[in-house]
Motif scaffolding. Structure first.
Motif, PDB file in Angstrom:
ATOM      1  N   ALA A   1     -22.227  -6.117  12.256  1.00 14.39           N
ATOM      2  CA  ALA A   1     -20.854  -6.392  11.821  1.00 14.39           C
ATOM      3  C   ALA A   1     -20.291  -5.234  11.008  1.00 14.39           C
ATOM      4  CB  ALA A   1     -20.816  -7.687  11.009  1.00 14.39           C
ATOM      5  N   PHE A   2     -21.096  -4.657  10.119  1.00 11.90           N
ATOM      6  CA  PHE A   2     -20.645  -3.489   9.370  1.00 11.90           C
ATOM      7  C   PHE A   2     -20.329  -2.334  10.321  1.00 11.90           C
ATOM      8  CE2 PHE A   2     -22.356  -5.407   5.434  1.00 11.90           C
ATOM      9  CZ  PHE A   2     -21.380  -5.008   4.524  1.00 11.90           C
ATOM     10  N   VAL A   3     -21.185  -2.126  11.291  1.00 11.78           N
ATOM     11  CA  VAL A   3     -20.980  -1.039  12.256  1.00 11.78           C
ATOM     12  C   VAL A   3     -19.695  -1.256  13.051  1.00 11.78           C
ATOM     13  CG1 VAL A   3     -21.863  -0.012  14.388  1.00 11.78           C
ATOM     14  CG2 VAL A   3     -23.406  -0.395  12.451  1.00 11.78           C
TER      15      VAL A   3
ATOM     16  N   ILE B   1      -8.617   4.543   2.805  1.00  9.96           N
ATOM     17  CA  ILE B   1     -10.008   4.191   3.071  1.00  9.96           C
ATOM     18  C   ILE B   1     -10.127   2.673   3.157  1.00  9.96           C
ATOM     19  CG2 ILE B   1     -12.355   4.221   2.106  1.00  9.96           C
ATOM     20  CD1 ILE B   1     -11.602   6.957   0.865  1.00  9.96           C
ATOM     21  N   ALA B   2     -10.848   2.186   4.164  1.00 11.08           N
ATOM     22  CA  ALA B   2     -11.049   0.748   4.357  1.00 11.08           C
ATOM     23  C   ALA B   2     -12.307   0.303   3.626  1.00 11.08           C
ATOM     24  CB  ALA B   2     -11.187   0.434   5.841  1.00 11.08           C
ATOM     25  N   GLN B   3     -12.163  -0.651   2.723  1.00 12.63           N
ATOM     26  CA  GLN B   3     -13.352  -1.216   2.075  1.00 12.63           C
ATOM     27  C   GLN B   3     -13.878  -2.370   2.929  1.00 12.63           C
ATOM     28  OE1 GLN B   3     -13.616  -3.906  -1.422  1.00 12.63           O
ATOM     29  NE2 GLN B   3     -14.494  -2.131  -2.467  1.00 12.63           N
ATOM     30  N   LEU B   4     -15.095  -2.221   3.398  1.00 11.40           N
ATOM     31  CA  LEU B   4     -15.715  -3.213   4.277  1.00 11.40           C
ATOM     32  C   LEU B   4     -16.575  -4.156   3.446  1.00 11.40           C
ATOM     33  CD1 LEU B   4     -16.743  -0.861   7.217  1.00 11.40           C
ATOM     34  CD2 LEU B   4     -14.552  -2.039   6.826  1.00 11.40           C
ATOM     35  N   MET B   5     -16.306  -5.449   3.556  1.00 12.96           N
ATOM     36  CA  MET B   5     -16.901  -6.424   2.639  1.00 12.96           C
ATOM     37  C   MET B   5     -17.474  -7.613   3.387  1.00 12.96           C
ATOM     38  SD  MET B   5     -14.742  -8.625  -0.159  1.00 12.96           S
ATOM     39  CE  MET B   5     -14.985 -10.402  -0.135  1.00 12.96           C
TER      40      MET B   5
ATOM     41  N   TYR C   1       0.817  -1.217   0.000  1.00 11.64           N
ATOM     42  CA  TYR C   1       0.000   0.000   0.000  1.00 11.64           C
ATOM     43  C   TYR C   1       0.850   1.267   0.000  1.00 11.64           C
ATOM     44  CZ  TYR C   1      -4.224  -2.745   0.692  1.00 11.64           C
ATOM     45  OH  TYR C   1      -5.261  -3.618   0.502  1.00 11.64           O
ATOM     46  N   GLU C   2       1.942   1.249   0.731  1.00 13.80           N
ATOM     47  CA  GLU C   2       2.779   2.442   0.854  1.00 13.80           C
ATOM     48  C   GLU C   2       3.336   2.883  -0.495  1.00 13.80           C
ATOM     49  OE1 GLU C   2       6.458   3.931   3.725  1.00 13.80           O
ATOM     50  OE2 GLU C   2       6.209   1.781   3.289  1.00 13.80           O
ATOM     51  N   ARG C   3       3.648   1.926  -1.369  1.00 13.04           N
ATOM     52  CA  ARG C   3       4.272   2.290  -2.646  1.00 13.04           C
ATOM     53  C   ARG C   3       3.336   3.134  -3.505  1.00 13.04           C
ATOM     54  NH1 ARG C   3       4.195  -3.229  -6.359  1.00 13.04           N
ATOM     55  NH2 ARG C   3       1.967  -3.656  -6.143  1.00 13.04           N
ATOM     56  N   TYR C   4       2.030   2.967  -3.352  1.00 14.66           N
ATOM     57  CA  TYR C   4       1.092   3.783  -4.127  1.00 14.66           C
ATOM     58  C   TYR C   4       1.100   5.230  -3.648  1.00 14.66           C
ATOM     59  CZ  TYR C   4      -0.811  -0.644  -5.847  1.00 14.66           C
ATOM     60  OH  TYR C   4      -0.965  -1.878  -6.437  1.00 14.66           O
ATOM     61  N   ALA C   5       1.191   5.413  -2.346  1.00 12.95           N
ATOM     62  CA  ALA C   5       1.273   6.779  -1.817  1.00 12.95           C
ATOM     63  C   ALA C   5       2.565   7.442  -2.289  1.00 12.95           C
ATOM     64  CB  ALA C   5       1.192   6.764  -0.299  1.00 12.95           C
ATOM     65  N   LYS C   6       3.663   6.684  -2.286  1.00 17.92           N
ATOM     66  CA  LYS C   6       4.929   7.204  -2.804  1.00 17.92           C
ATOM     67  C   LYS C   6       4.818   7.541  -4.287  1.00 17.92           C
ATOM     68  CE  LYS C   6       8.040   4.547   0.245  1.00 17.92           C
ATOM     69  NZ  LYS C   6       9.042   3.442   0.247  1.00 17.92           N
ATOM     70  N   GLY C   7       3.999   6.782  -4.994  1.00 15.27           N
ATOM     71  CA  GLY C   7       3.875   6.944  -6.441  1.00 15.27           C
ATOM     72  C   GLY C   7       2.949   8.059  -6.881  1.00 15.27           C
ATOM     73  N   GLY C   8       2.348   8.769  -5.923  1.00 16.46           N
ATOM     74  CA  GLY C   8       1.593   9.959  -6.279  1.00 16.46           C
ATOM     75  C   GLY C   8       0.088   9.842  -6.228  1.00 16.46           C
ATOM     76  N   TYR C   9      -0.453   8.673  -5.889  1.00 21.50           N
ATOM     77  CA  TYR C   9      -1.916   8.554  -5.773  1.00 21.50           C
ATOM     78  C   TYR C   9      -2.395   9.379  -4.580  1.00 21.50           C
ATOM     79  CZ  TYR C   9      -1.699   4.713  -9.130  1.00 21.50           C
ATOM     80  OH  TYR C   9      -1.496   3.961 -10.257  1.00 21.50           O
ATOM     81  N   SER C  10      -3.525  10.038  -4.743  1.00 17.38           N
ATOM     82  CA  SER C  10      -4.028  10.902  -3.676  1.00 17.38           C
ATOM     83  C   SER C  10      -4.768  10.125  -2.598  1.00 17.38           C
ATOM     84  CB  SER C  10      -4.956  11.969  -4.247  1.00 17.38           C
ATOM     85  OG  SER C  10      -6.102  11.379  -4.843  1.00 17.38           O
ATOM     86  N   ALA C  11      -5.231   8.929  -2.923  1.00 16.08           N
ATOM     87  CA  ALA C  11      -5.939   8.092  -1.959  1.00 16.08           C
ATOM     88  C   ALA C  11      -5.784   6.637  -2.346  1.00 16.08           C
ATOM     89  CB  ALA C  11      -7.418   8.460  -1.883  1.00 16.08           C
ATOM     90  N   VAL C  12      -5.855   5.778  -1.346  1.00 20.42           N
ATOM     91  CA  VAL C  12      -5.767   4.334  -1.542  1.00 20.42           C
ATOM     92  C   VAL C  12      -6.967   3.698  -0.852  1.00 20.42           C
ATOM     93  CG1 VAL C  12      -4.423   2.250  -1.096  1.00 20.42           C
ATOM     94  CG2 VAL C  12      -3.249   4.421  -1.564  1.00 20.42           C
ATOM     95  N   ILE C  13      -7.708   2.888  -1.592  1.00 16.16           N
ATOM     96  CA  ILE C  13      -8.804   2.121  -1.003  1.00 16.16           C
ATOM     97  C   ILE C  13      -8.297   0.697  -0.799  1.00 16.16           C
ATOM     98  CG2 ILE C  13     -11.199   1.363  -1.227  1.00 16.16           C
ATOM     99  CD1 ILE C  13     -11.624   3.689  -3.194  1.00 16.16           C
ATOM    100  N   SER C  14      -8.467   0.197   0.392  1.00 13.73           N
ATOM    101  CA  SER C  14      -7.936  -1.128   0.711  1.00 13.73           C
ATOM    102  C   SER C  14      -8.664  -2.218  -0.064  1.00 13.73           C
ATOM    103  CB  SER C  14      -8.088  -1.413   2.208  1.00 13.73           C
ATOM    104  OG  SER C  14      -9.427  -1.782   2.514  1.00 13.73           O
ATOM    105  N   GLU C  15      -8.055  -3.374  -0.104  1.00 10.06           N
ATOM    106  CA  GLU C  15      -8.757  -4.580  -0.543  1.00 10.06           C
ATOM    107  C   GLU C  15      -9.967  -4.803   0.360  1.00 10.06           C
ATOM    108  OE1 GLU C  15      -5.962  -8.011   0.811  1.00 10.06           O
ATOM    109  OE2 GLU C  15      -4.957  -6.084   1.109  1.00 10.06           O
ATOM    110  N   GLY C  16     -10.896  -5.622  -0.071  1.00  8.40           N
ATOM    111  CA  GLY C  16     -12.051  -5.925   0.758  1.00  8.40           C
ATOM    112  C   GLY C  16     -11.633  -6.535   2.081  1.00  8.40           C
ATOM    113  N   ILE C  17     -12.120  -5.972   3.173  1.00 10.93           N
ATOM    114  CA  ILE C  17     -11.775  -6.415   4.522  1.00 10.93           C
ATOM    115  C   ILE C  17     -13.002  -7.069   5.145  1.00 10.93           C
ATOM    116  CG2 ILE C  17     -11.028  -5.666   6.805  1.00 10.93           C
ATOM    117  CD1 ILE C  17      -9.760  -3.212   5.463  1.00 10.93           C
ATOM    118  N   TYR C  18     -12.842  -8.277   5.661  1.00 14.02           N
ATOM    119  CA  TYR C  18     -14.017  -8.936   6.229  1.00 14.02           C
ATOM    120  C   TYR C  18     -14.354  -8.368   7.595  1.00 14.02           C
ATOM    121  CZ  TYR C  18     -11.008 -12.357   8.817  1.00 14.02           C
ATOM    122  OH  TYR C  18     -10.097 -12.981   9.649  1.00 14.02           O
TER     123      TYR C  18
END
Length: 369
Positions: A159-161, A101-105, A45-62
């Protein structure tokens, strides 16, 4: 189209993003067996921030230690150990200037690997179409799920909450509810997976009900200042041809309802995010979300060239572009585009799952069996 539009700042809720490039959520199956994030994920994930992306959305998190997990070695936000494991990952991204941002799945009936249970749950006893994903450790058809009862629906919302609160505690800038790609929330919206006769089935308004309730309950828990978004699609992981039955009319009902909630953005994904989504001469999915929902929109799907991305933003079809395979091939894509450097083509075999991750996953599968 002038590509400078891709490097203008814009806001989601109370956060300013330096440019319009966001990393899309992508399943990586590189967490620990028990769902804890690890150093491999931090570097990823860190490499994307280094690469200039303004935001990173995580993989789906259970979400919980019940039915929500979809894949072995998927990360969770289901307990204190999960929460603490995410903290250095989130901090590493934010320290490099990007939001996270955490993607909740909740995988629902589309689960193909769960360390907590061998059963699955869904709106109805209808298995997803197609085959499980071999490159994520699955094989064969999906099992027939249980139909969620009233108590199950209460537990799903809880669970979502709880996972949203854990995401906030871990330092994430916001959460994205996964309502796309055939996972549980999308299963409720999908006519051939939801044949319930109660308030959660039948009309599009009823099939949307669980999504809207989850949004309301998560907002009540995390407060007004915290970012909440949602990802939506017509297509599924194993049904890329699916379309909403009433096309643009159904899209209007869905996005209008989402626009009347406390959501801060809508993230849409399609096979080609710049193509008509409902038949010839129709709107793109992103444009439909923006016109009917009147919220900031993130567009996803084949938009990795700066020309296509700039056209979508410049034509006011979306506010941000999220990149998946293009980001995997070019973790520094925004920096490359800004400096007019050549982009790498995506190579499935070399880029989707690095060999170290594949070997780690195979070893974990042997331990599970």
């Amino acid at each position: 189209m002038n590509q400078k539009v891709l490097f203008t700042p814009s806001k989601i809720k109370n956060k300013t993003l330096a440019n319009r490039f966001i990393v899309a959520p992508m399943t990586r199956i590189s967490a620990e067996k028990d769902g804890r994030a690890n150093e491999t994920m931090q570097h990823y994930y860190e490499r994307y921030a280094k690469g200039g992306y303004s935001a990173v959305i995580s993989e789906g998190i259970y979400l919980d230690e019940s039915y929500s997990q979809g894949y072995y070695n998927q990360p969770g936000l289901a307990n204190d150990e999960h929460t603490n494991a995410w903290k250095p990952v989130v901090k590493a991204v934010q320290d490099k200037g990007a939001l996270m941002i955490a993607q909740l799945m909740h995988a629902g009936g589309q689960s193909q690997g769960n360390i907590y249970t061998g059963e699955t749950i869904a709106p109805s006893t209808a298995a997803p179409k197609g085959e499980q994903l071999g490159f994520y450790g699955g094989y064969g058809s999906f099992q027939t799920p249980q139909s969620a009862q009233d108590e199950d629906l209460k537990q799903i919302k809880k669970a979502f909450v709880q996972s949203a609160l854990r995401a906030k505690e871990a330092g994430f800038d916001g959460v994205e509810l996964h309502g796309a790609n055939g996972y549980l929330l999308d299963q409720f919206l999908t006519d051939y997976l939801n044949y319930r006769k109660d308030a959660y089935g039948g009309t599009v308004e009823n099939r949307l009900r669980l999504i809207l309730e989850v949004i309301d309950e998560v907002r009540a828990a995390v407060g007004e200042s915290y970012i909440i978004g949602i990802r939506m699609s017509q297509i599924k992981v194993t049904d890329s041809d699916h379309k909403w039955a009433d096309g643009e009319k159904e899209a209007e009902a869905i996005f209008s309802a989402l626009g009347n909630t406390s959501l801060n953005y809508v993230h849409v994904t399609d096979g080609d995010g710049s193509a008509p989504a409902f038949g010839e001469n129709s709107r793109t999915l992103a444009e439909a979300a923006k016109v009917f929902g009147k919220l900031p929109v993130i567009a996803n799907g084949g938009l990795g060239t700066p020309e296509k991305a700039a056209a979508v933003i410049g034509n006011d079809e979306a506010d941000f572009i999220s990149l998946g395979t293009s980001a995997l091939a070019n973790p520094d894509l925004p920096n490359k585009v800004e400096k007019e450097k050549r982009l790498q083509e995506f190579d499935f075999e070399k880029t989707l799952l690095p060999q170290a991750e594949i070997k780690e996953h195979e070893l974990n599968q042997q331990l599970v069996k």
